[in-house]
Design a protein around this motif. Sequence first.
Motif, PDB file in Angstrom:
ATOM      1  N   VAL A  35      46.322 -15.000  -1.322  1.00  0.00           N
ATOM      2  CA  VAL A  35      45.583 -14.692  -2.551  1.00  0.00           C
ATOM      3  C   VAL A  35      44.086 -14.948  -2.373  1.00  0.00           C
ATOM      4  CG1 VAL A  35      45.677 -16.917  -3.782  1.00  0.00           C
ATOM      5  CG2 VAL A  35      45.839 -14.770  -5.069  1.00  0.00           C
ATOM      6  N   LEU A  36      43.709 -15.899  -1.509  1.00  0.00           N
ATOM      7  CA  LEU A  36      42.287 -16.100  -1.221  1.00  0.00           C
ATOM      8  C   LEU A  36      41.718 -14.899  -0.477  1.00  0.00           C
ATOM      9  CD1 LEU A  36      42.054 -19.884  -0.212  1.00  0.00           C
ATOM     10  CD2 LEU A  36      41.465 -18.821  -2.397  1.00  0.00           C
ATOM     11  N   GLU A  37      42.519 -14.296   0.377  1.00  0.00           N
ATOM     12  CA  GLU A  37      42.076 -13.084   1.067  1.00  0.00           C
ATOM     13  C   GLU A  37      41.929 -11.930   0.074  1.00  0.00           C
ATOM     14  OE1 GLU A  37      43.411 -10.087   4.727  1.00  0.00           O
ATOM     15  OE2 GLU A  37      44.681 -11.796   4.180  1.00  0.00           O
ATOM     16  N   LEU A  38      42.901 -11.807  -0.832  1.00  0.00           N
ATOM     17  CA  LEU A  38      42.863 -10.737  -1.825  1.00  0.00           C
ATOM     18  C   LEU A  38      41.608 -10.833  -2.694  1.00  0.00           C
ATOM     19  CD1 LEU A  38      44.413  -8.418  -3.388  1.00  0.00           C
ATOM     20  CD2 LEU A  38      45.321 -10.246  -4.836  1.00  0.00           C
ATOM     21  N   THR A  39      41.241 -12.049  -3.064  1.00  0.00           N
ATOM     22  CA  THR A  39      40.096 -12.263  -3.949  1.00  0.00           C
ATOM     23  C   THR A  39      38.810 -12.560  -3.179  1.00  0.00           C
ATOM     24  OG1 THR A  39      40.802 -14.575  -4.188  1.00  0.00           O
ATOM     25  CG2 THR A  39      41.464 -13.032  -5.922  1.00  0.00           C
ATOM     26  N   GLU A  40      38.864 -12.426  -1.843  1.00  0.00           N
ATOM     27  CA  GLU A  40      37.703 -12.587  -0.964  1.00  0.00           C
ATOM     28  C   GLU A  40      37.054 -13.960  -1.137  1.00  0.00           C
ATOM     29  OE1 GLU A  40      35.190  -9.224  -1.739  1.00  0.00           O
ATOM     30  OE2 GLU A  40      36.582  -7.801  -0.814  1.00  0.00           O
ATOM     31  N   LEU A  41      37.904 -14.996  -1.095  1.00  0.00           N
ATOM     32  CA  LEU A  41      37.440 -16.371  -1.268  1.00  0.00           C
ATOM     33  C   LEU A  41      37.715 -17.239  -0.040  1.00  0.00           C
ATOM     34  CD1 LEU A  41      38.685 -16.964  -4.939  1.00  0.00           C
ATOM     35  CD2 LEU A  41      36.292 -16.892  -4.207  1.00  0.00           C
ATOM     36  N   GLN A  42      38.148 -16.619   1.066  1.00  0.00           N
ATOM     37  CA  GLN A  42      38.539 -17.431   2.232  1.00  0.00           C
ATOM     38  C   GLN A  42      37.429 -18.374   2.671  1.00  0.00           C
ATOM     39  OE1 GLN A  42      38.375 -13.979   2.045  1.00  0.00           O
ATOM     40  NE2 GLN A  42      39.625 -13.096   3.690  1.00  0.00           N
ATOM     41  N   ALA A  43      36.211 -17.870   2.703  1.00  0.00           N
ATOM     42  CA  ALA A  43      35.091 -18.669   3.216  1.00  0.00           C
ATOM     43  C   ALA A  43      34.694 -19.794   2.278  1.00  0.00           C
ATOM     44  CB  ALA A  43      33.883 -17.769   3.470  1.00  0.00           C
ATOM     45  N   LEU A  44      35.204 -19.756   1.051  1.00  0.00           N
ATOM     46  CA  LEU A  44      34.826 -20.761   0.055  1.00  0.00           C
ATOM     47  C   LEU A  44      35.952 -21.744  -0.233  1.00  0.00           C
ATOM     48  CD1 LEU A  44      33.129 -18.312  -2.494  1.00  0.00           C
ATOM     49  CD2 LEU A  44      32.038 -19.589  -0.645  1.00  0.00           C
ATOM     50  N   ALA A  45      37.006 -21.721   0.547  1.00  0.00           N
ATOM     51  CA  ALA A  45      38.219 -22.497   0.251  1.00  0.00           C
ATOM     52  C   ALA A  45      37.955 -23.988   0.122  1.00  0.00           C
ATOM     53  CB  ALA A  45      39.281 -22.243   1.320  1.00  0.00           C
ATOM     54  N   GLY A  46      36.979 -24.521   0.861  1.00  0.00           N
ATOM     55  CA  GLY A  46      36.728 -25.958   0.842  1.00  0.00           C
ATOM     56  C   GLY A  46      35.724 -26.405  -0.199  1.00  0.00           C
ATOM     57  N   ARG A  47      35.111 -25.477  -0.922  1.00  0.00           N
ATOM     58  CA  ARG A  47      34.068 -25.845  -1.890  1.00  0.00           C
ATOM     59  C   ARG A  47      34.662 -26.297  -3.219  1.00  0.00           C
ATOM     60  NH1 ARG A  47      29.076 -21.516  -1.394  1.00  0.00           N
ATOM     61  NH2 ARG A  47      28.886 -21.539   0.894  1.00  0.00           N
ATOM     62  N   LYS A  48      33.885 -27.101  -3.938  1.00  0.00           N
ATOM     63  CA  LYS A  48      34.235 -27.508  -5.302  1.00  0.00           C
ATOM     64  C   LYS A  48      33.650 -26.490  -6.289  1.00  0.00           C
ATOM     65  CE  LYS A  48      36.170 -31.388  -3.964  1.00  0.00           C
ATOM     66  NZ  LYS A  48      35.487 -32.680  -4.120  1.00  0.00           N
ATOM     67  N   PRO A  49      34.214 -26.394  -7.494  1.00  0.00           N
ATOM     68  CA  PRO A  49      33.721 -25.417  -8.475  1.00  0.00           C
ATOM     69  C   PRO A  49      32.214 -25.490  -8.739  1.00  0.00           C
ATOM     70  CG  PRO A  49      35.819 -26.269  -9.201  1.00  0.00           C
ATOM     71  CD  PRO A  49      35.451 -27.052  -7.969  1.00  0.00           C
ATOM     72  N   ALA A  50      31.647 -26.686  -8.739  1.00  0.00           N
ATOM     73  CA  ALA A  50      30.216 -26.838  -9.014  1.00  0.00           C
ATOM     74  C   ALA A  50      29.345 -26.190  -7.945  1.00  0.00           C
ATOM     75  CB  ALA A  50      29.857 -28.311  -9.142  1.00  0.00           C
ATOM     76  N   GLN A  51      29.928 -25.917  -6.792  1.00  0.00           N
ATOM     77  CA  GLN A  51      29.183 -25.295  -5.690  1.00  0.00           C
ATOM     78  C   GLN A  51      29.308 -23.771  -5.693  1.00  0.00           C
ATOM     79  OE1 GLN A  51      31.403 -27.842  -2.807  1.00  0.00           O
ATOM     80  NE2 GLN A  51      29.370 -28.360  -1.998  1.00  0.00           N
ATOM     81  N   LEU A  52      29.941 -23.224  -6.717  1.00  0.00           N
ATOM     82  CA  LEU A  52      30.199 -21.785  -6.779  1.00  0.00           C
ATOM     83  C   LEU A  52      29.379 -21.128  -7.880  1.00  0.00           C
ATOM     84  CD1 LEU A  52      34.115 -21.890  -6.614  1.00  0.00           C
ATOM     85  CD2 LEU A  52      32.531 -21.632  -4.697  1.00  0.00           C
ATOM     86  N   SER A  53      29.111 -19.832  -7.706  1.00  0.00           N
ATOM     87  CA  SER A  53      28.480 -19.039  -8.758  1.00  0.00           C
ATOM     88  C   SER A  53      29.510 -18.722  -9.842  1.00  0.00           C
ATOM     89  CB  SER A  53      27.929 -17.736  -8.173  1.00  0.00           C
ATOM     90  OG  SER A  53      29.006 -16.889  -7.779  1.00  0.00           O
ATOM     91  N   GLY A  54      29.025 -18.175 -10.955  1.00  0.00           N
ATOM     92  CA  GLY A  54      29.936 -17.814 -12.035  1.00  0.00           C
ATOM     93  C   GLY A  54      30.972 -16.797 -11.608  1.00  0.00           C
ATOM     94  N   GLY A  55      30.554 -15.790 -10.852  1.00  0.00           N
ATOM     95  CA  GLY A  55      31.493 -14.775 -10.375  1.00  0.00           C
ATOM     96  C   GLY A  55      32.529 -15.357  -9.424  1.00  0.00           C
ATOM     97  N   GLN A  56      32.107 -16.279  -8.574  1.00  0.00           N
ATOM     98  CA  GLN A  56      33.043 -16.918  -7.643  1.00  0.00           C
ATOM     99  C   GLN A  56      34.041 -17.783  -8.401  1.00  0.00           C
ATOM    100  OE1 GLN A  56      30.072 -18.822  -5.229  1.00  0.00           O
ATOM    101  NE2 GLN A  56      30.003 -17.157  -3.726  1.00  0.00           N
TER     102      GLN A  56
END
Length: 399
Positions: free
Chosen positions: A120-141
């Motif tokens: 599902v991370l591949e489907l949503t193109e989030l593989q590279a962000l798997a280790g980040r916390k929500p505060a480190q992400l943009s709104g879209g991410q």
Amino acid sequence: MLPQDSGDLTLTSLTKRFGQFTAVDSLDLTIAQGSFFALLGPSGCGKTTTLRMVAGLEPPTHGEIRIGSRDITYDKAYRRPVNTVFQSYALFPHLSVWENVAFGLKRRRSAQVDKQVADVLELTELQALAGRKPAQLSGGQQQRVALARAIVNRPAVLLLDEPLGALDLKLRRQMQVELKRIQTEVGLTFVHVTHDQEEAMTMADTIAVMNAGRIEQLGAPADLYENPATTFAANFLGQSNLIRATVEQRQSDSVTVALPRGTVRVPAGRLPGGVDEVWVGVRPEKISVHGETVDGKTVGGKTGFGQTAHDGTGQPVAGLNRIEGAVVTDASFMGVSTQYLVRTPWDQQLMVFEQNRGNAGIHRPGDRVSLSFAAEHTFALDANQDSAAGIDLDGEAPG
């Protein structure tokens, strides 16, 4: 692989009352399995209340909710094969992206958690962000993480409650494309609640336009836009010019109607039966604006059809509905188009969107012009309906 308890989502006589107020009024609706469905309407129309009843967050006053053959009307929320994505992402701030997505699977002690999360991370193109916390992400991410967390559980129905409302315009449009791509790939039933017409038309296979707890019109986006059944639908889904008219002559394929000045034609199939007083409707982008003179020749005469008009290049176009003797009152250059307000001889303001093709100048306020539009782009509605229904309805109570 289809989820358990899969099938069409069916609402039968679904009703919700809060005291004397009826938020959802005997709603009958079938949402096909695997479709992207939008409940579209202004604030207070009952769309969010409907979603909450399907999610199990609000008990219905009356009616039934089924997914396939299973009656879920009074099931607890956690027992329903349904997941919800809200406008507020509700991510766990102390968990990584991977841990947020895996949370529900681990609680249910699902097998192959690592593989399901990776997929599902591949489907949503989030593989590279798997280790980040929500505060480190943009709104879209963050929105994609919330979506991934819901999808990984393979619900029969995924409910989306204004999921893009917190994003800026550019990111919202990007996410509209992403959501449709993800829904197509995963094949789940998406039910999307929104007040944004563009959002609904961009993503949904089918739209239900809601008004005052009822479905005003149901259909494919293009059909709803081109063939509105009510003044509410005509005004809420895009913009429409509605002109009071009287039926004069009915032929097999077209009907002649009299405007306050002159006549125009309407296809017979786009006129409601059994009425003589109608609103003639035409979308702003279907209208062309012509200067009162072209190549030194005056374009005059009364409103009518079958006359020679001129398109934006000065070439003649035969057989168009026309309104003569109008005056431009406002012109706003929007880049891709120019938006005009034009006052008719009977003192009604009409809106026109003229695409910027780079081959014609912009008409200025005070210019005398004529308007033309094809008969097949004209529709008619019962004049007993309020011509202002569906206009400027945002900002009311939630619903």
